[in-house]
Design a protein around this motif. Sequence first.
Motif, PDB file in Angstrom:
ATOM      1  N   GLY A 120       0.787  -1.225   0.000  1.00  0.00           N
ATOM      2  CA  GLY A 120       0.000   0.000   0.000  1.00  0.00           C
ATOM      3  C   GLY A 120       0.819   1.275   0.000  1.00  0.00           C
ATOM      4  N   ALA A 121       2.155   1.157  -0.010  1.00  0.00           N
ATOM      5  CA  ALA A 121       3.002   2.357  -0.019  1.00  0.00           C
ATOM      6  C   ALA A 121       2.785   3.130  -1.318  1.00  0.00           C
ATOM      7  N   SER A 122       2.850   4.431  -1.219  1.00  0.00           N
ATOM      8  CA  SER A 122       2.695   5.291  -2.384  1.00  0.00           C
ATOM      9  C   SER A 122       4.033   5.352  -3.127  1.00  0.00           C
ATOM     10  N   VAL A 123       4.119   4.614  -4.235  1.00  0.00           N
ATOM     11  CA  VAL A 123       5.354   4.569  -5.022  1.00  0.00           C
ATOM     12  C   VAL A 123       4.986   4.883  -6.471  1.00  0.00           C
ATOM     13  N   VAL A 124       5.394   6.061  -6.929  1.00  0.00           N
ATOM     14  CA  VAL A 124       5.102   6.521  -8.282  1.00  0.00           C
ATOM     15  C   VAL A 124       6.265   6.147  -9.197  1.00  0.00           C
ATOM     16  N   VAL A 125       5.941   5.685 -10.395  1.00  0.00           N
ATOM     17  CA  VAL A 125       6.956   5.353 -11.395  1.00  0.00           C
ATOM     18  C   VAL A 125       7.005   6.507 -12.382  1.00  0.00           C
ATOM     19  N   LEU A 163       1.093   6.805 -12.680  1.00  0.00           N
ATOM     20  CA  LEU A 163       1.654   5.466 -12.874  1.00  0.00           C
ATOM     21  C   LEU A 163       2.333   5.060 -11.577  1.00  0.00           C
ATOM     22  N   THR A 164       1.851   3.998 -10.961  1.00  0.00           N
ATOM     23  CA  THR A 164       2.401   3.564  -9.671  1.00  0.00           C
ATOM     24  C   THR A 164       2.914   2.134  -9.777  1.00  0.00           C
ATOM     25  N   MET A 165       3.661   1.724  -8.752  1.00  0.00           N
ATOM     26  CA  MET A 165       4.161   0.358  -8.723  1.00  0.00           C
ATOM     27  C   MET A 165       2.999  -0.621  -8.702  1.00  0.00           C
ATOM     28  N   LYS A 166       1.862  -0.241  -8.152  1.00  0.00           N
ATOM     29  CA  LYS A 166       0.696  -1.132  -8.119  1.00  0.00           C
ATOM     30  C   LYS A 166       0.314  -1.581  -9.526  1.00  0.00           C
ATOM     31  N   HIS A 167       0.411  -0.681 -10.515  1.00  0.00           N
ATOM     32  CA  HIS A 167       0.118  -1.053 -11.895  1.00  0.00           C
ATOM     33  C   HIS A 167       1.021  -2.199 -12.345  1.00  0.00           C
TER      34      HIS A 167
END
Length: 140
Positions: free
Chosen positions: A96-101, A128-132
């Motif tokens: 759930g960390a907010s990590v933007v690519v 675009l985030t790591m979740k994608h």
Amino acid sequence: MRVDRRDILVAGAVGLATLLSGCIFSSKPGYDKVNSEIVSAPGVTEADISGGPGGGLGTTISGTIALDVTTEELRNAFEEAWGRGVAVLHQMFEPGASVVVEAVRGVLPDGTEIFASELVDLGDSNALTMKHFYEHYGIE
């Protein structure tokens, strides 16, 4: 030697600034492992993926993966290499960390490039985030 209050305040401010800049601007440990894993993919000659402070309290991932493949092989080679990096990045961050690519790209010696954003569908998302990528590569 006489130390007055102003000297103590200046020293304290410098110390605090140094401490905060070390916390805010240093990369999270582990990017060497990310880059090492990426370089182990076929066709990769170099990887320079790093992270830094993003907007708010999140992190931004950016960097370049240099490949020595044909233009026709670029997408598949980049996808495999970036996938290896994503697997390591997944281990580095809390769920759930907010990590933007931002601006992760693969590049050939002739300058031809592909961006990580081309690998996934953002849907309704603005960022675009790591979740994608976790979803794209089937990483839970």
